[in-house]
Design an enzyme around this catalytic site. Structure first.
Site, PDB file in Angstrom:
ATOM      1  N   GLU A   1      -6.163 -62.223 -11.342  1.00  0.00           N
ATOM      2  CA  GLU A   1      -7.009 -61.074 -11.042  1.00  0.00           C
ATOM      3  C   GLU A   1      -6.416 -60.017 -12.124  1.00  0.00           C
ATOM      4  OE1 GLU A   1      -9.049 -60.779  -6.969  1.00  0.00           O
ATOM      5  OE2 GLU A   1      -6.781 -60.910  -6.575  1.00  0.00           O
TER       6      GLU A   1
ATOM      7  N   GLU B   1      -7.380 -68.393  -2.776  1.00  0.00           N
ATOM      8  CA  GLU B   1      -7.264 -67.381  -1.770  1.00  0.00           C
ATOM      9  C   GLU B   1      -7.735 -67.945  -0.460  1.00  0.00           C
ATOM     10  OE1 GLU B   1      -6.625 -64.481  -5.045  1.00  0.00           O
ATOM     11  OE2 GLU B   1      -7.865 -66.433  -4.767  1.00  0.00           O
TER      12      GLU B   1
ATOM     13  N   GLY C   1      -3.625 -63.101  -7.374  1.00  0.00           N
ATOM     14  CA  GLY C   1      -3.347 -61.943  -7.982  1.00  0.00           C
ATOM     15  C   GLY C   1      -3.046 -62.107  -9.383  1.00  0.00           C
TER      16      GLY C   1
ATOM     17  N   ALA D   1      -0.010 -63.349  -5.620  1.00  0.00           N
ATOM     18  CA  ALA D   1       0.565 -61.992  -5.156  1.00  0.00           C
ATOM     19  C   ALA D   1       1.798 -62.934  -4.107  1.00  0.00           C
ATOM     20  CB  ALA D   1      -0.372 -61.443  -3.993  1.00  0.00           C
TER      21      ALA D   1
END
Length: 247
Positions: A109, A129, A106, A63
């Site tokens: 994911e 993370e 992200g 992300a």
């Protein structure tokens, strides 16, 4: 190359969507999340196979950290990325993630939300993370465990260790490995096999696959009952029998 966060190629039976922030290694920002929502709206209305891939030799390196740093508790409760990835997961037709290079945070994911994942030998996938002071809150804590089991999922999520292509293949995180120049063709070959089947049967198969264990076998019977009454089932089975000389 276009400056849109998603480059979309819409075809009659499939959509190819390329994550497109090459200067940021395709880091997933809010604009890309909005584009994914718009894509989902289209595919919910007109179901087709989705192929997700990246650009410039990278799927998505996570992300966008500059946006994550600015987010606060209220943003976490909105589950901004998780909501988009849930929609990807729940699309009526299968989603194929074609992974090259980094699929981190992200980006990993988003890959976990796909039904089928294939990769190149350059793949590095995982969730670092906690090293940034947060958790993998957009699906990894439940989806990764379902894909690879408790042991490997716990190790990856608690240590932040990245998994390469060979280990991902042996763990079932990806189903095949291809040279970079053949990756998209391999994704299309999978889509070709899917689209040769009855679309409703594919949709119902995906529904059954995603249903919780305690809903089986009832849900299978309900879905099969609809298919047993369909004209497409009758057409396909009649054609099958006629080819073999049966009446």
């Amino acid at each position: 190359m276009s400056d849109t966060p998603l480059i979309i190629d819409s075809q009659s039976d499939r959509v190819i969507a390329r994550l497109n922030r090459p200067d940021k290694r395709n880091a997933i920002d809010r604009e890309m999340i909005d584009a994914l929502h718009a894509l989902c709206t289209d595919l919910e209305h007109t179901p087709r196979v989705l192929i997700l891939t990246g650009t410039a030799g990278v799927f998505a390196a996570g992300a966008d950290i500059s946006q994550l740093r600015a987010r606060r508790a209220a943003d976490a409760h909105r589950s901004i990325n998780a909501t988009a990835f849930i929609r990807i997961r729940e699309l009526p037709m299968p989603v194929i993630a074609a992974l090259e290079g980094f699929a981190l945070g992200g980006g990993a994911e988003l890959a976990y939300a796909a039904d089928i994942r294939i990769a190149t030998p350059t793949l590095k996938i995982g969730n670092p993370e906690p090293g940034l002071g947060i958790i993998a809150a957009a699906g990894a804590t439940w989806r990764l465990r379902e894909i690879v089991g408790d042991g490997l999922a716990s190790e990856m999520l608690l240590t932040g260790r990245l998994v390469g292509a060979d280990e991902a293949l042996s763990a079932g995180l990806v189903s095949s490995i291809h040279p970079p120049e053949e990756l998209l063709a391999a994704a299309h070959a999978i889509a070709d096999r899917i689209t040769q089947s009855d679309p409703l049967a594919i949709r119902h198969t995906k529904t059954a696959l995603r249903a919780p264990r305690d809903s089986h076998p009832q849900i299978d019977g309900e879905l099969q009952a609809e298919l047993f009454e369909s004209s497409e089932k009758m057409r396909r089975m009649t054609e099958f029998l006629e080819k073999r000389g049966h009446r």
